[in-house]
Write a protein that holds these residues in place. Structure first.
Motif, PDB file in Angstrom:
ATOM      1  N   THR A   1      59.329  31.677  21.835  1.00 11.61           N
ATOM      2  CA  THR A   1      59.683  31.782  20.584  1.00 11.61           C
ATOM      3  C   THR A   1      61.131  31.332  20.125  1.00 11.61           C
ATOM      4  O   THR A   1      61.237  30.580  19.377  1.00 11.61           O
ATOM      5  CB  THR A   1      59.537  33.095  19.915  1.00 11.61           C
ATOM      6  OG1 THR A   1      58.095  33.745  20.089  1.00 11.61           O
ATOM      7  CG2 THR A   1      59.941  33.087  18.321  1.00 11.61           C
TER       8      THR A   1
ATOM      9  N   TYR B   1      63.653  25.184  16.343  1.00 11.92           N
ATOM     10  CA  TYR B   1      63.823  25.934  15.421  1.00 11.92           C
ATOM     11  C   TYR B   1      64.631  27.308  15.800  1.00 11.92           C
ATOM     12  O   TYR B   1      65.434  27.442  15.029  1.00 11.92           O
ATOM     13  CB  TYR B   1      62.579  26.309  14.558  1.00 11.92           C
ATOM     14  CG  TYR B   1      62.668  27.009  13.470  1.00 11.92           C
ATOM     15  CD1 TYR B   1      63.474  26.620  12.369  1.00 11.92           C
ATOM     16  CD2 TYR B   1      62.050  28.244  13.096  1.00 11.92           C
ATOM     17  CE1 TYR B   1      63.730  27.555  11.020  1.00 11.92           C
ATOM     18  CE2 TYR B   1      61.882  28.820  11.733  1.00 11.92           C
ATOM     19  CZ  TYR B   1      62.886  28.314  10.866  1.00 11.92           C
ATOM     20  OH  TYR B   1      63.168  29.070   9.683  1.00 11.92           O
ATOM     21  N   GLY B   2      64.186  27.828  16.769  1.00 11.29           N
ATOM     22  CA  GLY B   2      64.917  28.808  17.185  1.00 11.29           C
ATOM     23  C   GLY B   2      66.224  28.778  17.608  1.00 11.29           C
ATOM     24  O   GLY B   2      67.123  29.591  17.500  1.00 11.29           O
TER      25      GLY B   2
ATOM     26  N   LEU C   1      68.500  28.098  14.576  1.00 10.93           N
ATOM     27  CA  LEU C   1      68.696  29.459  13.890  1.00 10.93           C
ATOM     28  C   LEU C   1      69.913  30.170  14.545  1.00 10.93           C
ATOM     29  O   LEU C   1      70.932  30.770  13.917  1.00 10.93           O
ATOM     30  CB  LEU C   1      67.534  30.115  13.680  1.00 10.93           C
ATOM     31  CG  LEU C   1      66.490  29.885  12.667  1.00 10.93           C
ATOM     32  CD1 LEU C   1      65.221  30.584  12.876  1.00 10.93           C
ATOM     33  CD2 LEU C   1      67.175  29.959  11.272  1.00 10.93           C
TER      34      LEU C   1
ATOM     35  N   THR D   1      65.897  35.289   4.670  1.00 11.08           N
ATOM     36  CA  THR D   1      64.857  35.604   5.599  1.00 11.08           C
ATOM     37  C   THR D   1      63.589  35.920   4.965  1.00 11.08           C
ATOM     38  O   THR D   1      62.646  36.142   5.605  1.00 11.08           O
ATOM     39  CB  THR D   1      65.409  36.629   6.778  1.00 11.08           C
ATOM     40  OG1 THR D   1      65.413  38.038   5.839  1.00 11.08           O
ATOM     41  CG2 THR D   1      66.814  36.320   7.373  1.00 11.08           C
TER      42      THR D   1
ATOM     43  N   MET E   1      60.811  33.589   5.767  1.00 14.79           N
ATOM     44  CA  MET E   1      60.455  33.152   7.425  1.00 14.79           C
ATOM     45  C   MET E   1      59.594  34.103   8.131  1.00 14.79           C
ATOM     46  O   MET E   1      59.243  35.224   7.510  1.00 14.79           O
ATOM     47  CB  MET E   1      61.846  33.361   8.022  1.00 14.79           C
ATOM     48  CG  MET E   1      63.190  32.716   7.685  1.00 14.79           C
ATOM     49  SD  MET E   1      64.630  32.774   8.659  1.00 14.79           S
ATOM     50  CE  MET E   1      65.735  31.367   8.233  1.00 14.79           C
TER      51      MET E   1
ATOM     52  N   TYR F   1      61.716  35.073  13.553  1.00 17.38           N
ATOM     53  CA  TYR F   1      62.840  34.054  13.262  1.00 17.38           C
ATOM     54  C   TYR F   1      63.812  34.711  12.322  1.00 17.38           C
ATOM     55  O   TYR F   1      64.926  34.366  12.411  1.00 17.38           O
ATOM     56  CB  TYR F   1      62.235  32.800  12.696  1.00 17.38           C
ATOM     57  CG  TYR F   1      61.655  32.010  13.716  1.00 17.38           C
ATOM     58  CD1 TYR F   1      62.341  31.429  15.054  1.00 17.38           C
ATOM     59  CD2 TYR F   1      60.269  31.543  13.735  1.00 17.38           C
ATOM     60  CE1 TYR F   1      61.512  30.729  15.909  1.00 17.38           C
ATOM     61  CE2 TYR F   1      59.555  30.772  14.484  1.00 17.38           C
ATOM     62  CZ  TYR F   1      60.286  30.462  15.689  1.00 17.38           C
ATOM     63  OH  TYR F   1      59.424  29.730  16.682  1.00 17.38           O
TER      64      TYR F   1
ATOM     65  N   ILE G   1      66.044  36.895  14.434  1.00 17.37           N
ATOM     66  CA  ILE G   1      66.970  36.011  15.366  1.00 17.37           C
ATOM     67  C   ILE G   1      67.979  35.539  14.515  1.00 17.37           C
ATOM     68  O   ILE G   1      69.315  35.635  15.184  1.00 17.37           O
ATOM     69  CB  ILE G   1      66.052  34.732  15.532  1.00 17.37           C
ATOM     70  CG1 ILE G   1      65.242  35.145  16.689  1.00 17.37           C
ATOM     71  CG2 ILE G   1      66.912  33.680  16.284  1.00 17.37           C
ATOM     72  CD1 ILE G   1      64.184  34.238  17.411  1.00 17.37           C
TER      73      ILE G   1
ATOM     74  N   SER H   1      61.764  39.045  21.125  1.00 14.92           N
ATOM     75  CA  SER H   1      62.154  37.934  20.596  1.00 14.92           C
ATOM     76  C   SER H   1      63.596  38.140  20.059  1.00 14.92           C
ATOM     77  O   SER H   1      64.540  37.483  20.296  1.00 14.92           O
ATOM     78  CB  SER H   1      61.340  37.446  19.528  1.00 14.92           C
ATOM     79  OG  SER H   1      60.100  36.856  19.931  1.00 14.92           O
TER      80      SER H   1
END
Length: 501
Positions: free
Chosen positions: A11, A16-17, A20, A50, A53, A57, A60, A359
């Motif tokens: 993840t 994207y991760g 961020l 968020t 989201m 994520y 994160i 994550s």
């Protein structure tokens, strides 16, 4: 666990991760470096982003902001002697003198490497030993919190080793400001003088900004060098990676000790990065081969403070995720972020949403390495702040100070109070009275007062309740050791100075 951990890293390690984490860390550093904008405020402001989201994520992003903001406070603390966050007050003690000595780049790089070390230690603790460590926090009651606060206050003796009387004067100011407002147990007003704006007490950041930013600007104006930056002979000399590695090799025990201390303090609900930075600094000085260099522009002093306050980041998440108990103001806000995503913090969180939790914890670990890159190479850019003419930098500091103090409660009264503390801070500097004990006393004084009163209520007024239990006695011994060492050092140095004469 390992299956959830592998799923978590899949993840995190995608475009994207990673985006961020970079965005969150960079944003957190920016927020932390601006006086008045704390990590708590940064996380609170971005929680609405968020909402749309995915839970993993969203967490994160919030975790990345948290770790970035705690580090970011050291940048302004080192360069302009204005702590971006309360957690960076101890960093000014050696950070700003290094800037004056022409070692701003070195100070910034010691700060980022020690911050990342503390952050990684706490993140590893968060990942692998959360449940057993969280059980320790459950053993703390009002009496234990009282001794923790008293241990923090005992550090004032070390901070004021050169002149204990002036240190206690500064601490008395902080203790008095700490009792302004509503009584924590019975709700009566104390020292508000009929002003409704003082009912909620004085915010730490208002005192912090006032005592550090305004005196700095006034002293600059007094010097008359309005068209010059900070006068440093080696200002343009950048330290090489080889030199930084040699410096770290020499003081690495401080990195590890402060990182572990910060993690353990972070686990204790109610304690936080503010306390951890002072404890780390105090213990660094106690165990240092050159304690006399602390406060003169010694890189070990920065490492001791920054590794400890960043060690709190992962530590404070342990009771939040395993018990549902927030460790500090930031994690209290993060509970809102978890609930919004439909996640209930506590023991069942790992069983029901292990992939999301890991994550989040993995992002705290990886985010520290991203912060290392941004902070290390960003130091070359940050250091240019010292080149800005004081005629420009001074007004910028004042504007940021006024806006930062106003933003806490949207109150012009807080801005006026900050300016009043600024004048008091200027007078304290003229009298050579350190401001750090005042800030520490304001943070810990209310904590000590409320918990000793709760403990006595639970013990039907019998003070013996404060001396029951192993943890209480361990803390009492630590307080006695801290104060004994400080007084021994004071009289030893005084005797040595007399012998030289």
């Amino acid at each position: 666990m390992w299956g959830s951990l592998l799923a978590a890293f899949s993840t995190i390690f995608n475009f994207y991760g990673i985006f961020l984490m970079i965005f969150g860390v960079a944003g957190g550093i920016t927020i932390g470096a601006m006086p008045g904008l704390s990590a708590t405020m940064g996380v609170a402001l971005l929680i609405p982003i968020t909402f749309a989201m995915e839970p993993a994520y969203g967490l994160i992003l919030l975790g990345s902001i948290y770790i970035g903001a705690i580090y970011g406070g050291s940048i302004s603390a080192i360069l302009i002697r204005v702590p971006g966050t309360p957690a960076s007050v101890a960093t000014t003690l050696d950070g700003y003198p290094m800037t004056i000595n022409g070692e701003a780049d070195k100070a910034l790089k010691i700060s980022i490497t020690s911050s990342v070390t503390g952050g990684v230690i706490s993140a590893l603790a968060l990942l692998f030993i959360s449940p057993p460590l969280a059980k320790i926090a459950l053993e703390f009651g009002p009496s234990e919190y009282f001794w923790v606060a008293l241990f923090g206050l005992s550090i004032i003796v070390t901070l004021s080793a050169d002149n204990p009387i002036k240190g206690f004067i500064s601490a008395a100011l902080g203790l008095f400001v700490g009792v302004i407002g509503m009584d924590p147990l019975v709700g009566t007003s104390r020292f508000t003088f009929g002003n409704v704006n003082l009912q909620s007490g004085v915010q730490v950041i208002v005192l912090l900004i006032g005592l550090y930013s305004i005196p700095q600007v006034l002293e600059t104006l007094e010097s008359g060098e309005l068209n010059k930056g900070i006068s440093v002979m080696k200002r343009d000399k950048l330290i090489s990676p080889k030199e930084i590695f040699a410096e770290i090799k020499e003081i690495w025990p401080t990195y590890l000790r402060s990182g572990i201390l910060g993690t353990l303090i972070g686990i204790i609900p109610g304690a936080g990065a503010n306390i951890a930075s002072y404890v780390g600094y105090n213990e660094g000085k106690r165990w240092s081969k050159h304690p006399e260099k602390y406060g003169t522009g010694y890189s070990e002093g920065i490492a001791a403070s920054e590794a400890a306050n960043n060690g709190v980041t992962g530590g404070s998440l342990i009771p939040l995720l395993t018990l549902g108990v927030p460790g500090n103001g930031v994690t209290a806000v993060l509970i809102g972020g978890l609930l919004i995503q439909g996640l209930n913090p506590g023991p069942r969180l790992f069983a029901q949403n292990a992939d999301i939790v890991y994550s989040f914890m993995g992002a705290i670990l990886i985010g520290n390495f991203i912060m290392l890159v941004l902070g290390y190479y960003g130091a070359n850019l940050f250091v240019n702040v010292v080149k800005i003419p004081t005629a420009i930098l001074g007004p910028i500091i004042i504007v940021l100070s006024i806006v930062g103090s106003y933003a806490i409660q949207n109150s012009l009264f807080d801005s006026g109070l900050m300016l009043a503390f600024g004048l008091i801070g200027y007078l304290m500097r003229k009298l050579n009275i350190d401001s750090a004990p005042a800030v520490l006393a304001l943070i810990l004084g209310p904590m000590a007062e409320s918990n000793v009163r709760r403990a006595l209520l639970m013990g039907a007024g019998n003070p013996i309740v404060l001396f029951k239990g192993l943890i209480n006695w361990v803390l009492i011994i630590m307080i006695a050791g801290s104060m004994g060492f400080a007084f021994y050092t004071f009289y030893r140095d005084r005797k040595a100075a007399s012998a030289e004469k």
